[in-house]
Design a protein around this motif. Structure first.
Motif, mmCIF file in Angstrom:
data_model
loop_
_atom_site.group_PDB
_atom_site.id
_atom_site.type_symbol
_atom_site.label_atom_id
_atom_site.label_comp_id
_atom_site.label_asym_id
_atom_site.label_seq_id
_atom_site.Cartn_x
_atom_site.Cartn_y
_atom_site.Cartn_z
ATOM 1 N N MET A 245 0.865 -1.181 0.000
ATOM 2 C CA MET A 245 0.000 0.000 0.000
ATOM 3 C C MET A 245 0.902 1.232 0.000
ATOM 4 O O MET A 245 2.005 1.205 0.556
ATOM 5 N N ARG A 246 0.423 2.330 -0.628
ATOM 6 C CA ARG A 246 1.214 3.565 -0.658
ATOM 7 C C ARG A 246 0.581 4.605 0.257
ATOM 8 O O ARG A 246 -0.620 4.847 0.180
ATOM 9 N N LEU A 247 1.402 5.196 1.110
ATOM 10 C CA LEU A 247 0.906 6.156 2.101
ATOM 11 C C LEU A 247 1.534 7.534 1.855
ATOM 12 O O LEU A 247 2.755 7.673 1.847
ATOM 13 N N ASN A 248 0.691 8.526 1.645
ATOM 14 C CA ASN A 248 1.141 9.904 1.431
ATOM 15 C C ASN A 248 1.266 10.590 2.804
ATOM 16 O O ASN A 248 0.283 10.715 3.525
ATOM 17 N N PHE A 249 2.493 11.000 3.150
ATOM 18 C CA PHE A 249 2.684 11.609 4.486
ATOM 19 C C PHE A 249 2.881 13.123 4.430
ATOM 20 O O PHE A 249 3.401 13.725 5.377
ATOM 21 N N ALA A 250 2.452 13.758 3.334
ATOM 22 C CA ALA A 250 2.583 15.224 3.231
ATOM 23 C C ALA A 250 1.347 15.900 3.810
ATOM 24 O O ALA A 250 0.490 16.411 3.093
ATOM 25 N N LEU A 251 1.264 15.863 5.127
ATOM 26 C CA LEU A 251 0.129 16.482 5.819
ATOM 27 C C LEU A 251 0.588 16.874 7.230
ATOM 28 O O LEU A 251 1.631 16.400 7.685
ATOM 29 N N PRO A 252 -0.174 17.749 7.888
ATOM 30 C CA PRO A 252 0.246 18.173 9.221
ATOM 31 C C PRO A 252 0.467 16.975 10.154
ATOM 32 O O PRO A 252 -0.292 16.011 10.142
#
Ligand SMILES: Cc1ncc(COP(=O)(O)O)c(C=O)c1O
Length: 387
Positions: A362-369
């Motif tokens: 699975m791919r997780l986008n961590f560009a968040l607060p």
């Protein structure tokens, strides 16, 4: 100096990440960690430039001024050590449209095009949509270390017309080494294959190494189209302005002619202003963004691997997209997704979107607060700890 902790409510802005949740995940109460854009506001310097432009009430047809090109030329020199010329630049509304233009102009139906999977979905989509023949060079996961199978690539490039390359790589987060780039370029040269090098993630480097544009090595510039864009770097993908660098004058002329025939020479007023402002004033903001992303990447790694000892995460050399190896659960991507949506209430991207070899990832986008990321990671841990 810049506030990456600030929460921006994006619901109702027509953004995919939040407003299309229901369409794709059948519910909208999820923390979205899927679409590859960031939940941070762009650099205030860019917003300011657009605000200034907004005040001028005429939004007619646009023509890129020299200052637009110069900002980009200077950025490429300053950040990537590559001296490019204005004539080499072909404008495009995005990298994906650019890949499509290149496939249409430089290959014919039936021609073989090589890509490496797992990879950003539109690579295979473009090849198939235009009825070209897809050849997949599978990337190899050697116990958590991703590498290229060069022997297979050598065979597969034989008779091919184009190689669509992702550098740095989405989703496996690799920053390719000079050695790897040299091998790729030499193989493409040997087989007379045109390289489309999608370098959209080239400013988002989290390791200590530097990104090397493949076209800067040996004579590879002669058969390489390099895709650059401020879209990912500055979170302005919605403004749709990118640049293709094509130093070979014959290829350059053909691509420009193609674009001209398609009437692709115009540009959105705000995309134009944002592109120039980003590449002129964006360095300080980008430096802080990278620090924030490095911290978030570490948070992802620590939180997940401390509590889920079998989970592996691809080394995060670049991008803000973490590639999670969940094959140890024995679950398919569909089953993992169901669990993560229903129990953890998070929306990740399914590994299979990037090719069949993405099954179990699975791919997780961590560009968040950070505060929201923490919440999402804790929910993922709670949900997966039974495995
Ligand atoms: C490797 C890669 N190329 C291209 C894009 C999109 O490019 P554009 O919006 O400029 O078409 C993405 C977006 O996720 C990407 O990851």
């Amino acid at each position: 100096m810049y506030d990456f902790d600030k929460l921006h409510n994006r619901i109702g802005t027509g953004c995919y990440k939040y407003d299309a949740l229901n369409l794709y995940y059948k519910r909208d109460d999820l923390i979205p960690l899927w679409v590859a854009d960031m939940d941070f506001g762009t650099a205030p310097e860019i917003t300011l430039a657009m605000e200034k432009r907004l005040q001028h009430p005429v939004y007619g047809y646009n023509f890129r001024l020299d200052s637009y090109y110069q900002a980009f030329i200077d950025w490429v020199q300053r950040r990537h050590g590559w001296s490019i010329e204005k004539d080499w630049i072909c404008n495009s509304p995005g990298i994906v449209p650019g890949i499509n233009f290149a496939v249409l102009e430089f290959t014919n139906p039936g021609d073989k095009i090589v890509i490496q999977e797992p990879v950003y979905t539109p690579f295979s989509g473009t090849v198939k949509d235009h009825l070209r023949t897809l050849e997949i060079n599978e990337l190899v996961n050697d116990n958590g270390e991703w590498r290229i199978d060069f022997e297979a690539l050598d065979r597969q490039l034989q008779g091919a017309k184009m190689f669509i390359f992702c550098s740095p790589h989405n989703p496996i987060a690799r920053l390719w080494t000079k050695e790897e780039l040299l091998q790729i370029g030499r193989l493409c040269k040997k087989h007379n294959v045109l390289i489309f090098s999608d370098e959209i993630h080239n400013d988002l480097i989290l390791s200590d190494n530097k990104h090397i544009p493949i076209a800067t090595l040996e004579d590879f510039a002669d058969f390489t189209i390099s895709g650059f864009s401020p879209g990912k770097t500055f979170n302005i993908a919605g403004l749709m302005s990118a640049a293709l660098i094509v130093p070979n004058s014959k290829l350059n002329k053909r691509l420009k002619n193609f674009m001209f025939k398609m009437h692709m020479f115009a540009i959105n007023s705000f995309g134009m202003v944002a592109f120039e402002a980003a590449y002129t004033h964006g360095d300080a903001w980008l430096a802080e963004l990278l620090t924030y992303l490095r911290n978030n990447s570490e948070l992802v790694r620590q939180t997940l691997t401390n509590s889920l000892p079998y989970l592996q995460i691809a080394k995060q050399e670049a991008t803000y997209l973490a590639w999670l190896d969940l094959r140890y659960t024995g679950l398919s991507c569909k089953e993992l997704n169901k669990l993560l949506v229903e129990k953890a209430k998070v929306a990740l991207s399914l590994g299979t979107e990037y090719g069949a070899s993405g099954e179990g990832y699975m791919r997780l986008n961590f560009a968040l607060p950070k505060a929201v990321l923490e919440l999402a990671l804790n929910r993922i841990v709670e949900t997966l700890k039974e495995f």
